[in-house]
Design an enzyme around this catalytic site. Sequence first.
Site, PDB file in Angstrom:
ATOM      1  N   GLU A 163     -25.799 -12.731 -11.274  1.00 43.36           N
ATOM      2  CA  GLU A 163     -26.395 -14.031 -10.978  1.00 43.36           C
ATOM      3  C   GLU A 163     -27.548 -14.348 -11.928  1.00 43.36           C
ATOM      4  O   GLU A 163     -27.731 -15.496 -12.342  1.00 43.36           O
ATOM      5  CB  GLU A 163     -26.904 -14.073  -9.527  1.00 43.36           C
ATOM      6  CG  GLU A 163     -25.813 -13.900  -8.483  1.00 43.36           C
ATOM      7  CD  GLU A 163     -25.652 -12.460  -8.034  1.00 43.36           C
ATOM      8  OE1 GLU A 163     -25.416 -12.243  -6.838  1.00 43.36           O
ATOM      9  OE2 GLU A 163     -25.759 -11.545  -8.890  1.00 43.36           O
ATOM     10  N   THR A 187      -9.277  25.972 -13.373  1.00 47.20           N
ATOM     11  CA  THR A 187      -8.758  24.991 -14.331  1.00 47.20           C
ATOM     12  C   THR A 187      -9.540  25.043 -15.638  1.00 47.20           C
ATOM     13  O   THR A 187      -8.956  24.994 -16.728  1.00 47.20           O
ATOM     14  CB  THR A 187      -8.832  23.570 -13.724  1.00 47.20           C
ATOM     15  OG1 THR A 187      -7.972  23.509 -12.593  1.00 47.20           O
ATOM     16  CG2 THR A 187      -8.406  22.512 -14.723  1.00 47.20           C
ATOM     17  N   LEU A 207      -6.150  23.294  -4.882  1.00 39.85           N
ATOM     18  CA  LEU A 207      -7.109  22.258  -4.495  1.00 39.85           C
ATOM     19  C   LEU A 207      -6.381  20.967  -4.129  1.00 39.85           C
ATOM     20  O   LEU A 207      -6.753  20.282  -3.174  1.00 39.85           O
ATOM     21  CB  LEU A 207      -8.121  21.998  -5.610  1.00 39.85           C
ATOM     22  CG  LEU A 207      -9.176  20.928  -5.304  1.00 39.85           C
ATOM     23  CD1 LEU A 207      -9.998  21.298  -4.086  1.00 39.85           C
ATOM     24  CD2 LEU A 207     -10.080  20.688  -6.516  1.00 39.85           C
TER      25      LEU A 207
END
Length: 376
Positions: free
Chosen positions: A59, A203, A310
């Site tokens: 705005e 991982t 997971l």
Amino acid sequence: MSQSVFSAFDHQMMVKAIELAKQGIYTTAPNPNVGCVITLDQEIIGQGAHLKAGEPHAEVHALRLAGERAKGATAYVTLEPCSHYGRTPPCAEALIKAQVARVVCAMQDPNPQVAGRGITMLREAGIQVDVGLLEQDAIALNPGFIKRMKTGMPFVQLKLASSIDGKTSLANGKSQWITGPNARQDVQHYRAKAGAVLSTSKTVLDDDASLNVRWHDLPSSVQAQYSESQLRQPIRVILDRQNQLNSNKALKLFNTEGECLFVRTISHAGESDMIAALNDKQQFDLPTLLQQLASEHNINHIWVEAGASLAASMIEQALVDELIVYIAPKLMGTDGRGLTQITGLTEMDQAIDLNITDLRMVGSDIRVTATIKTKK
């Protein structure tokens, strides 16, 4: 309020405001994406988007362009103007000072600090406020922000990749690369939108994964808008229950740009650690962890890249809002490793049903976007 009160011009202007809001999808977190268009006598006199937390809201950008012509104008905003003092002054106050005549909001702000107060401020100042134009499109701009404000939990996307026969690696563990380069570049786009990338030490160690955003792999439209230095890297949240990682290891994770937050049971000196509780299975209490990431780190949106274990835990505990699955045109054999470690299903009605919301080719691979159906 009925959609019938909105004119065709109103719709056109809100569509434009929504498109403006999309300019911030890689940069505004933890703030929402917001766009604003200001018109006078059906002429656009100001427009803007919120691009980064701490910087002017949409705005304000639009009002600066409109200048004195904002008096008597109509402002189209994708989210209710804020009413509280944060890092910037309230936008509702700025619109009142500018003496706009009408404000059209796509949706009410779910933030408890706002939640209708901005609309009330505007109406009490004599400004006409209409709410609900293209509300669903506005909701789609900020799924993470809205979920965190309403539930205290982040929006979670789980990324999976497999061969067409559902394997994520060969029997010997080799998995690079199942998908093609286009799919791997596509992942960068999702990482860049997220506030955090969640993975595991396994991982990181198995794949030497960096888990950050590679600017040169992002779409050219993004590169044109942001320089590499302007790109916001997501926090890399690594579950390291057995305390296997430390910054002395010669891993990409420690040698690439981006903050790391290690979730552990004990703290390592000199590293950014988050001590998390274990459940009765001696695994991290994932619902509590996600809640902590939302409340303590203001994370709206988590992108999960990890292994089958997971992935199964996240799905079984109903923590996944959306699945992003890449399917490669390969057959990897029956002795390969499966997509998830979901076990113990003995009846078909126990199977996890998905609702596919999008299906498309990404290079030579298929990308499936899906949500998990709730059991009745």
